[in-house]
Motif scaffolding. Structure first.
Motif, PDB file in Angstrom:
ATOM      1  N   ASP A 272       0.819  -1.213   0.000  1.00 34.01           N
ATOM      2  CA  ASP A 272       0.000   0.000   0.000  1.00 34.01           C
ATOM      3  C   ASP A 272       0.856   1.268   0.000  1.00 34.01           C
ATOM      4  OD1 ASP A 272      -2.494   1.423   0.181  1.00 34.01           O
ATOM      5  OD2 ASP A 272      -1.915   1.884   2.252  1.00 34.01           O
ATOM      6  N   LEU A 273       1.897   1.292   0.862  1.00 28.46           N
ATOM      7  CA  LEU A 273       2.718   2.490   0.948  1.00 28.46           C
ATOM      8  C   LEU A 273       3.533   2.731  -0.325  1.00 28.46           C
ATOM      9  CD1 LEU A 273       4.018   2.474   4.628  1.00 28.46           C
ATOM     10  CD2 LEU A 273       2.259   3.896   3.602  1.00 28.46           C
ATOM     11  N   GLN A 276       1.253   4.484  -2.643  1.00 28.82           N
ATOM     12  CA  GLN A 276       1.093   5.886  -2.240  1.00 28.82           C
ATOM     13  C   GLN A 276       2.334   6.713  -2.606  1.00 28.82           C
ATOM     14  OE1 GLN A 276      -0.587   6.743   1.697  1.00 28.82           O
ATOM     15  NE2 GLN A 276      -1.056   4.562   1.918  1.00 28.82           N
ATOM     16  N   TRP A 277       3.508   6.112  -2.391  1.00 25.07           N
ATOM     17  CA  TRP A 277       4.750   6.826  -2.712  1.00 25.07           C
ATOM     18  C   TRP A 277       4.854   7.114  -4.214  1.00 25.07           C
ATOM     19  CZ3 TRP A 277       8.615   9.824  -1.783  1.00 25.07           C
ATOM     20  CH2 TRP A 277       9.744   9.802  -2.583  1.00 25.07           C
ATOM     21  N   GLU A 279       2.468   7.452  -6.365  1.00 19.03           N
ATOM     22  CA  GLU A 279       1.509   8.492  -6.732  1.00 19.03           C
ATOM     23  C   GLU A 279       1.989   9.856  -6.259  1.00 19.03           C
ATOM     24  OE1 GLU A 279      -1.211   8.324  -8.626  1.00 19.03           O
ATOM     25  OE2 GLU A 279      -0.656   6.232  -9.015  1.00 19.03           O
ATOM     26  N   PHE A 280       2.594   9.868  -5.075  1.00 14.72           N
ATOM     27  CA  PHE A 280       3.065  11.111  -4.479  1.00 14.72           C
ATOM     28  C   PHE A 280       4.180  11.752  -5.318  1.00 14.72           C
ATOM     29  CE2 PHE A 280       6.373  13.045  -1.798  1.00 14.72           C
ATOM     30  CZ  PHE A 280       5.665  14.103  -1.244  1.00 14.72           C
ATOM     31  N   ILE A 303       3.749   9.164   7.018  1.00 12.81           N
ATOM     32  CA  ILE A 303       2.546   8.335   6.930  1.00 12.81           C
ATOM     33  C   ILE A 303       2.378   7.512   8.202  1.00 12.81           C
ATOM     34  CG2 ILE A 303       1.491   6.382   5.700  1.00 12.81           C
ATOM     35  CD1 ILE A 303       1.291   8.954   4.149  1.00 12.81           C
ATOM     36  N   SER A 308      -1.488  13.600   7.268  1.00 16.12           N
ATOM     37  CA  SER A 308      -2.325  13.591   6.077  1.00 16.12           C
ATOM     38  C   SER A 308      -1.884  14.723   5.154  1.00 16.12           C
ATOM     39  CB  SER A 308      -3.800  13.775   6.463  1.00 16.12           C
ATOM     40  OG  SER A 308      -4.599  13.864   5.311  1.00 16.12           O
TER      41      SER A 308
END
Length: 332
Positions: A272-273, A276-277, A279-280, A303, A308
């Motif tokens: 999951d992370l 997120q990374w 996409e970030f 995170i 947030s």
């Protein structure tokens, strides 16, 4: 005439060459002389060339029939032969044997005159020194400890070895004089270094243009110290990419950071992370240095602490790490 200045042919002329034996041959027309001069210009240090007939027509300002007529005249009198090679006309140039022998004999006479003139100048100088009662003692020869420590210079030097490597072998006598002069000053490159220099120039566009027509004479190459134009990177072994070294160190740092996060947060962070990374970091300028791993570690840490980010405005002028450092400063 206000736009004209004095013209000294021997110093300022650049262009075609008209040999005396062609100019003085009364059987040849003016057009034939000009055609031969242009062929000389293309041949340079060879006895052949292959310009197209269209090119010769343009440069001699004549029609095809006129060109053909005077080429036949040159062929008839033995000055030119034409062979068809791979669909192209190859022009071979010739001169009367007795004319070449006369030129060589005259060159020897001129050299002897120069030597005589130099000897007279030296004798005159010695006479003046004696009249002034000045004692001149010769300098002792240099020993090996006094020679230049420059690794690019040679105090031994073999001119013939240098000359054999160089592709343009014209004007050997002048090249020898300049070579000895450079050797005396300790400026002559070593033979191994010189070989690498020549290999470098052999791969340049200038030396390969028109079958080496623009390769300078060896004397001019030495006089202008052309080896100084070769980039030093050409002689140095290729270094390992510093980016690869940085990435290896950075990976080790990131692995340590990741293990800490895994211990503190009892789950797998690689799924999951990671999403997120990825996409970030799309919102910022791509960073290929070690700082991208530091940014990733900081992102995971924030995170983990429950931070947030909300809506992130895309900014391709900064890197992820610069953005995260601003976030931390604002949080503080």
């Amino acid at each position: 005439m206000e736009n004209f200045i004095d013209f000294v042919p021997n110093k300022m002329a650049r262009g075609v060459v008209v040999p005396d034996f062609i100019r003085n041959d009364e059987r040849l027309g003016a057009e034939a002389i000009l055609i031969f001069a242009n062929l000389c210009s293309y041949s340079r240090h060879k006895n052949y060339c292959f310009p197209s007939k269209e090119t010769l027509m343009l440069e001699t300002r004549c029609s095809f029939n006129t060109l053909q007529k005077y080429l036949n005249q040159l062929i008839e009198f033995g000055y030119v032969k034409i062979k068809k090679i791979n669909g192209r006309n190859m022009f071979y140039l010739f001169a009367p044997k007795e004319e070449i022998e006369r030129i060589e004999e005259q060159n020897q006479i001129d050299k002897q005159k120069n030597l005589t003139s130099n000897f007279k100048e030296l004798s005159k100088f010695e006479t003046e020194v004696k009249e002034l009662n000045i004692n001149i003692t010769p300098l002792p020869p240099k020993n090996s400890s006094q020679t230049s420590s420059n690794p690019l210079t040679s105090n031994v030097g073999d001119f013939n070895a240098f000359f054999e490597i160089y592709p343009n072998k014209t004007n050997k006598y002048r090249a020898l004089i300049i070579c000895k002069r450079l050797q005396k000053k300790g400026l002559l490159p070593t033979l191994d270094y010189f070989k690498k220099v020549i290999e470098y120039f052999k791969n340049t566009f200038q030396w390969n243009k028109e079958n080496g027509r623009f390769i300078p004479q060896f004397a001019n190459f030495l006089l202008n110290e052309k080896w100084k134009e070769v980039p030093l990177e050409y002689f140095e072994p290729k270094q390992m990419d510093t980016h690869v070294i940085d990435e290896k160190k950075a990976t080790e740092i990131w692995e340590k950071e990741k293990m800490i996060i895994k211990k503190e947060k009892n789950n797998n962070i690689d799924d999951d992370l990671e999403v997120q990374w990825n996409e970030f970091k799309k919102n910022f300028k791509t960073d290929i240095s070690i700082r991208r791993f530091q940014a990733k570690a900081k992102f995971f840490q924030l995170i983990k602490e429950g931070f947030s980010f909300g809506v992130i405005q895309k900014n391709l002028t900064i890197t992820p790490l610069e953005f995260l450092q601003n976030i931390k400063n604002q949080a503080v």
